[in-house]
Design a protein around this motif. Structure first.
Motif, PDB file in Angstrom:
ATOM      1  N   GLU A  32       0.835  -1.210   0.000  1.00 51.48           N
ATOM      2  CA  GLU A  32       0.000   0.000   0.000  1.00 51.48           C
ATOM      3  C   GLU A  32       0.867   1.257   0.000  1.00 51.48           C
ATOM      4  O   GLU A  32       0.620   2.190  -0.762  1.00 51.48           O
ATOM      5  N   VAL A  33       1.887   1.272   0.828  1.00 48.08           N
ATOM      6  CA  VAL A  33       2.760   2.445   0.918  1.00 48.08           C
ATOM      7  C   VAL A  33       3.560   2.623  -0.367  1.00 48.08           C
ATOM      8  O   VAL A  33       3.636   3.729  -0.915  1.00 48.08           O
ATOM      9  N   TYR A  34       4.141   1.554  -0.868  1.00 46.34           N
ATOM     10  CA  TYR A  34       4.987   1.656  -2.055  1.00 46.34           C
ATOM     11  C   TYR A  34       4.184   1.919  -3.329  1.00 46.34           C
ATOM     12  O   TYR A  34       4.722   2.462  -4.290  1.00 46.34           O
ATOM     13  N   GLU A  35       2.908   1.562  -3.341  1.00 47.25           N
ATOM     14  CA  GLU A  35       2.071   1.858  -4.509  1.00 47.25           C
ATOM     15  C   GLU A  35       2.028   3.364  -4.760  1.00 47.25           C
ATOM     16  O   GLU A  35       2.071   3.821  -5.900  1.00 47.25           O
ATOM     17  N   GLY A  40       4.299   5.293 -10.829  1.00 46.76           N
ATOM     18  CA  GLY A  40       4.883   5.689 -12.096  1.00 46.76           C
ATOM     19  C   GLY A  40       6.252   5.084 -12.369  1.00 46.76           C
ATOM     20  O   GLY A  40       6.768   5.204 -13.478  1.00 46.76           O
ATOM     21  N   LEU A  41       6.851   4.446 -11.369  1.00 43.65           N
ATOM     22  CA  LEU A  41       8.174   3.859 -11.565  1.00 43.65           C
ATOM     23  C   LEU A  41       8.101   2.439 -12.112  1.00 43.65           C
ATOM     24  O   LEU A  41       9.013   1.992 -12.800  1.00 43.65           O
ATOM     25  N   TRP A  42       7.019   1.737 -11.790  1.00 49.84           N
ATOM     26  CA  TRP A  42       6.882   0.333 -12.141  1.00 49.84           C
ATOM     27  C   TRP A  42       5.763   0.119 -13.152  1.00 49.84           C
ATOM     28  O   TRP A  42       4.800   0.874 -13.187  1.00 49.84           O
ATOM     29  N   ALA A  43       5.863  -0.942 -13.913  1.00 51.18           N
ATOM     30  CA  ALA A  43       4.811  -1.326 -14.850  1.00 51.18           C
ATOM     31  C   ALA A  43       3.526  -1.588 -14.064  1.00 51.18           C
ATOM     32  O   ALA A  43       3.580  -2.049 -12.912  1.00 51.18           O
ATOM     33  N   PRO A  44       2.371  -1.291 -14.661  1.00 53.15           N
ATOM     34  CA  PRO A  44       1.101  -1.537 -13.974  1.00 53.15           C
ATOM     35  C   PRO A  44       1.009  -2.982 -13.487  1.00 53.15           C
ATOM     36  O   PRO A  44       1.442  -3.914 -14.166  1.00 53.15           O
ATOM     37  N   GLU A 125      18.893   2.493   0.274  1.00 54.62           N
ATOM     38  CA  GLU A 125      18.843   2.719  -1.163  1.00 54.62           C
ATOM     39  C   GLU A 125      17.515   3.390  -1.485  1.00 54.62           C
ATOM     40  O   GLU A 125      16.471   2.977  -0.989  1.00 54.62           O
ATOM     41  N   LEU A 126      17.594   4.419  -2.324  1.00 56.63           N
ATOM     42  CA  LEU A 126      16.387   5.117  -2.747  1.00 56.63           C
ATOM     43  C   LEU A 126      16.289   4.998  -4.263  1.00 56.63           C
ATOM     44  O   LEU A 126      17.174   5.462  -4.992  1.00 56.63           O
ATOM     45  N   LEU A 127      15.236   4.346  -4.728  1.00 60.93           N
ATOM     46  CA  LEU A 127      14.984   4.211  -6.163  1.00 60.93           C
ATOM     47  C   LEU A 127      14.411   5.522  -6.673  1.00 60.93           C
ATOM     48  O   LEU A 127      13.409   6.012  -6.140  1.00 60.93           O
ATOM     49  N   VAL A 128      15.062   6.111  -7.676  1.00 60.15           N
ATOM     50  CA  VAL A 128      14.609   7.402  -8.207  1.00 60.15           C
ATOM     51  C   VAL A 128      14.546   7.344  -9.732  1.00 60.15           C
ATOM     52  O   VAL A 128      15.382   6.712 -10.368  1.00 60.15           O
ATOM     53  N   PRO A 129      13.545   8.023 -10.304  1.00 59.38           N
ATOM     54  CA  PRO A 129      13.482   8.075 -11.766  1.00 59.38           C
ATOM     55  C   PRO A 129      14.642   8.908 -12.306  1.00 59.38           C
ATOM     56  O   PRO A 129      15.015   9.926 -11.716  1.00 59.38           O
ATOM     57  N   ARG A 130      15.216   8.470 -13.396  1.00 59.95           N
ATOM     58  CA  ARG A 130      16.381   9.125 -13.986  1.00 59.95           C
ATOM     59  C   ARG A 130      16.010  10.401 -14.746  1.00 59.95           C
ATOM     60  O   ARG A 130      16.810  11.340 -14.791  1.00 59.95           O
ATOM     61  N   GLU A 131      14.807  10.449 -15.324  1.00 59.70           N
ATOM     62  CA  GLU A 131      14.492  11.530 -16.267  1.00 59.70           C
ATOM     63  C   GLU A 131      13.421  12.504 -15.776  1.00 59.70           C
ATOM     64  O   GLU A 131      13.053  13.414 -16.503  1.00 59.70           O
ATOM     65  N   TRP A 132      12.915  12.329 -14.567  1.00 64.07           N
ATOM     66  CA  TRP A 132      11.891  13.227 -14.034  1.00 64.07           C
ATOM     67  C   TRP A 132      11.940  13.202 -12.513  1.00 64.07           C
ATOM     68  O   TRP A 132      12.613  12.380 -11.922  1.00 64.07           O
ATOM     69  N   SER A 133      11.235  14.129 -11.916  1.00 63.86           N
ATOM     70  CA  SER A 133      11.256  14.262 -10.459  1.00 63.86           C
ATOM     71  C   SER A 133       9.981  13.672  -9.858  1.00 63.86           C
ATOM     72  O   SER A 133       8.875  14.000 -10.293  1.00 63.86           O
ATOM     73  N   ALA A 165      14.748  -4.864 -13.397  1.00 68.27           N
ATOM     74  CA  ALA A 165      14.788  -3.869 -14.470  1.00 68.27           C
ATOM     75  C   ALA A 165      13.657  -4.012 -15.489  1.00 68.27           C
ATOM     76  O   ALA A 165      13.061  -2.993 -15.876  1.00 68.27           O
ATOM     77  N   PRO A 166      13.310  -5.224 -15.926  1.00 65.08           N
ATOM     78  CA  PRO A 166      12.228  -5.339 -16.920  1.00 65.08           C
ATOM     79  C   PRO A 166      10.865  -4.860 -16.406  1.00 65.08           C
ATOM     80  O   PRO A 166       9.977  -4.559 -17.199  1.00 65.08           O
ATOM     81  N   SER A 167      10.680  -4.778 -15.085  1.00 61.57           N
ATOM     82  CA  SER A 167       9.393  -4.362 -14.526  1.00 61.57           C
ATOM     83  C   SER A 167       9.268  -2.842 -14.369  1.00 61.57           C
ATOM     84  O   SER A 167       8.206  -2.358 -13.989  1.00 61.57           O
ATOM     85  N   LEU A 168      10.335  -2.121 -14.661  1.00 59.69           N
ATOM     86  CA  LEU A 168      10.271  -0.664 -14.533  1.00 59.69           C
ATOM     87  C   LEU A 168       9.473  -0.046 -15.676  1.00 59.69           C
ATOM     88  O   LEU A 168       9.545  -0.494 -16.816  1.00 59.69           O
ATOM     89  N   ALA A 169       8.751   1.012 -15.362  1.00 62.23           N
ATOM     90  CA  ALA A 169       7.995   1.756 -16.365  1.00 62.23           C
ATOM     91  C   ALA A 169       8.806   2.934 -16.891  1.00 62.23           C
ATOM     92  O   ALA A 169       8.441   3.537 -17.897  1.00 62.23           O
ATOM     93  N   THR A 170       9.898   3.260 -16.191  1.00 68.59           N
ATOM     94  CA  THR A 170      10.738   4.397 -16.554  1.00 68.59           C
ATOM     95  C   THR A 170      12.168   4.091 -16.100  1.00 68.59           C
ATOM     96  O   THR A 170      12.347   3.348 -15.127  1.00 68.59           O
TER      97      THR A 170
END
Length: 183
Positions: A32-35, A40-44, A125-133, A165-170
């Motif tokens: 619930e928290v990570y959703e 926007g970081l992960w594939a639906p 570790e903090l997962l962050v999108p590379r191309e947007w904030s 990596a294959p499950s990322l949306a961005t």
């Protein structure tokens, strides 16, 4: 939390891994928290964890939960990575209790765990999108900085967790933070 509510944090025993309802509750809280935190970081349809993974981590003695009365209101995974480094992850505080200090108390618990184990450094570790904030990631980066964590490197998800990596949306990176446990 009100003054009459006492937050209890404890590392779950390996025997708790057999408690289906408890493992399901911890898993649901994390997902619930990570959703929201990683929207926007992960594939639906991608979830942060599974009941089986939480049970496995619990069996290894790596899961701590925070409770108010008997309600689980937070959790964190704590693991030793090297001779002098431990790491916390899967930090989650119940959304309806956000802003009450549960996350802060879980981080303090993890840090104390590391100190008591004789370790020198806490990592996260903090997962962050590379191309947007991402607003949640910006908030967390600021918060971790305020409580003493410093960026030590940025790594690619491909090098750390190639199976994810294959499950990322961005495209994303992992920002690695450290804090001295003796400061």
């Amino acid at each position: 939390m009100t003054n009459d509510e006492i937050l209890r944090i404890e590392t779950l025993s390996p025997a708790h891994a057999e408690d289906f309802d408890l493992m399901s509750a911890v898993t649901a809280l994390i997902n619930e928290v990570y959703e929201v935190a990683e929207e926007g970081l992960w594939a639906p349809g991608t979830t942060r964890t599974s009941r089986q993974e939480v049970a496995s981590l619990t069996q290894a003695g790596e899961v701590a939960v925070a409770r108010l009365h008997e309600e689980i209101v937070g959790c964190v995974r704590i693991q030793q990575l090297a001779a002098d480094i431990c790491e916390f992850g899967m930090l989650a505080a119940a959304p309806k209790r956000r802003g009450t200090g549960i996350g802060r108390d879980l981080v303090r618990f993890a840090e104390q765990y590391g100190r008591e184990a004789g370790l020198d450094v806490m990592q996260l570790e903090l997962l962050v999108p590379r191309e947007w904030s991402h607003p949640s990631k910006e908030f967390l980066a600021d918060w971790y900085g305020r409580i003493g964590y410093e960026v030590v490197r940025t790594g690619s998800i491909d090098e750390s967790y190639p199976e994810l990596a294959p499950s990322l949306a961005t495209p994303c990176d992992f920002v690695i933070y450290h804090k001295s446990l003796h400061a």
